[in-house]
Design an enzyme around this catalytic site. Sequence first.
Site, mmCIF file in Angstrom:
data_model
loop_
_atom_site.group_PDB
_atom_site.id
_atom_site.type_symbol
_atom_site.label_atom_id
_atom_site.label_comp_id
_atom_site.label_asym_id
_atom_site.label_seq_id
_atom_site.Cartn_x
_atom_site.Cartn_y
_atom_site.Cartn_z
ATOM 1 N N ASN A 42 -8.315 52.365 8.132
ATOM 2 C CA ASN A 42 -9.179 51.105 7.479
ATOM 3 C C ASN A 42 -9.317 50.131 8.701
ATOM 4 O O ASN A 42 -8.364 49.459 8.978
ATOM 5 C CB ASN A 42 -8.271 50.520 6.298
ATOM 6 N N TRP A 43 -10.415 49.946 9.238
ATOM 7 C CA TRP A 43 -10.316 48.783 10.329
ATOM 8 C C TRP A 43 -10.473 47.585 9.935
ATOM 9 O O TRP A 43 -10.669 46.810 10.856
ATOM 10 C CB TRP A 43 -11.748 49.296 11.448
ATOM 11 N N LYS A 44 -10.732 47.346 8.809
ATOM 12 C CA LYS A 44 -10.936 45.993 8.270
ATOM 13 C C LYS A 44 -12.008 45.383 9.037
ATOM 14 O O LYS A 44 -13.006 45.950 9.542
ATOM 15 C CB LYS A 44 -9.746 45.288 8.145
ATOM 16 N N HIS A 85 -8.736 47.318 -2.655
ATOM 17 C CA HIS A 85 -7.626 46.738 -1.662
ATOM 18 C C HIS A 85 -6.842 45.306 -2.015
ATOM 19 O O HIS A 85 -7.810 44.427 -2.661
ATOM 20 C CB HIS A 85 -8.320 46.550 -0.350
ATOM 21 N N GLU A 100 -6.459 42.795 -0.342
ATOM 22 C CA GLU A 100 -7.207 41.883 0.322
ATOM 23 C C GLU A 100 -8.236 41.582 -0.545
ATOM 24 O O GLU A 100 -8.610 40.291 -0.700
ATOM 25 C CB GLU A 100 -7.389 42.141 1.812
ATOM 26 N N GLU A 151 -0.230 50.374 -2.062
ATOM 27 C CA GLU A 151 0.092 49.865 -0.927
ATOM 28 C C GLU A 151 0.791 48.598 -1.453
ATOM 29 O O GLU A 151 0.284 47.509 -1.917
ATOM 30 C CB GLU A 151 -1.371 49.278 -0.391
ATOM 31 N N GLY A 195 0.262 44.801 6.962
ATOM 32 C CA GLY A 195 0.081 44.132 7.879
ATOM 33 C C GLY A 195 1.325 43.187 8.541
ATOM 34 O O GLY A 195 1.361 42.318 9.393
ATOM 35 N N SER A 238 1.780 49.095 6.896
ATOM 36 C CA SER A 238 2.494 49.223 8.170
ATOM 37 C C SER A 238 2.871 50.743 8.318
ATOM 38 O O SER A 238 3.880 51.123 9.142
ATOM 39 C CB SER A 238 3.896 48.167 8.355
ATOM 40 N N GLY A 260 -3.874 50.421 8.544
ATOM 41 C CA GLY A 260 -4.642 49.141 8.894
ATOM 42 C C GLY A 260 -4.650 49.147 10.430
ATOM 43 O O GLY A 260 -5.073 49.875 11.283
ATOM 44 N N GLY A 261 -3.661 48.155 10.740
ATOM 45 C CA GLY A 261 -3.337 47.795 12.144
ATOM 46 C C GLY A 261 -3.267 49.044 13.202
ATOM 47 O O GLY A 261 -4.011 49.253 14.240
HETATM 48 C C1 PEP Z 1 -4.057 48.420 4.866
HETATM 49 O O1 PEP Z 1 -4.662 47.015 4.992
HETATM 50 O O2 PEP Z 1 -4.680 49.304 3.999
HETATM 51 C C2 PEP Z 1 -3.001 48.443 5.507
HETATM 52 C C3 PEP Z 1 -2.036 49.326 4.916
HETATM 53 O O3 PEP Z 1 -2.619 47.537 6.665
HETATM 54 P P1 PEP Z 1 -1.393 47.815 7.728
HETATM 55 O O4 PEP Z 1 -1.504 49.489 8.009
HETATM 56 O O5 PEP Z 1 -1.890 47.091 9.037
HETATM 57 O O6 PEP Z 1 -0.042 47.468 7.019
#
Ligand code: PEP
Length: 254
Positions: free
Chosen positions: A9-11, A95, A97, A167, A173, A213, A234-235
């Site tokens: 997930n590149w956001k 999600h 966010e 999640e 994040g 994470s 994500g990251g």
């Molecule tokens: C996400 O936003 O779906 C996520 C899991 O981010 P991160 O891996 O950065 O925690």
Amino acid sequence: MRTPILAANWKMHKTRAEAAEFVAALLPLVKDVERVEVVLAPPFTVLCRVAKLLEGSAVALAAQNVHPEPGGAFTGEISAPMLADLGCRYAIVGHSERRSLFAESDAFVARKARALLESGIRPIVCVGESLEEREADQTFDVIGSQLDGSLAAAPDDRIRDIVLAYEPIWAIGTGRTATPELAQDVHAFIRDKLAQRFGADAAQQMRIQYGGSVKPENVDALLAQPDIDGALVGGASLDAQAFARIVRFESQES
Ligand code: PEP
């Protein structure tokens, strides 16, 4: 046997050039990987370009969001038929966010999931508790109610096409990952809920990703848990080498 699904997930990251550079670096690193599904969810602005770059590879394209209506006066929104036209096989909905920053309710998430299924796209439905909810011992109540609400509009005969993503918000994040045991407890709870609602067969076939994470250093232990069927990343998914290592998590190479 559930096929693990590893999704990036590149956001709101990556220009066209950066996306092209990522795909060029990733494809050779994952081309021999078998029995694992790899998914990229770039921002809308590069979906078309990434779709072209992925042609001929086994990597699937996903969107990060969708509007539940098929078309109409919804300025700035993108519909499921539009995503299908681009070749999206998955789309992320619910999600945290979007739930927190854009006030998206379970009912809205449910409509999005249904719209995707109607266009032949598999929804990745995210659920997760906040730190306050976990500390107040409300994790299972929160997840249970998000599941009930977010899956309410999905037809029973299409339920196996849905991927769930657990999640925990406090792990997204933040660099703070749920321990494999803690994540497994919630995944087992989710599978149990799915079994009660859609039957044991469907629940055994449905995939439940962990997200929060995930990185090369912790993916092996997480994916070794019996009910963790993949990761939503994500990251660490912004870096091709790191994401490739996540895709090549240890147990699938043995
Ligand atoms: C996400 O936003 O779906 C996520 C899991 O981010 P991160 O891996 O950065 O925690």
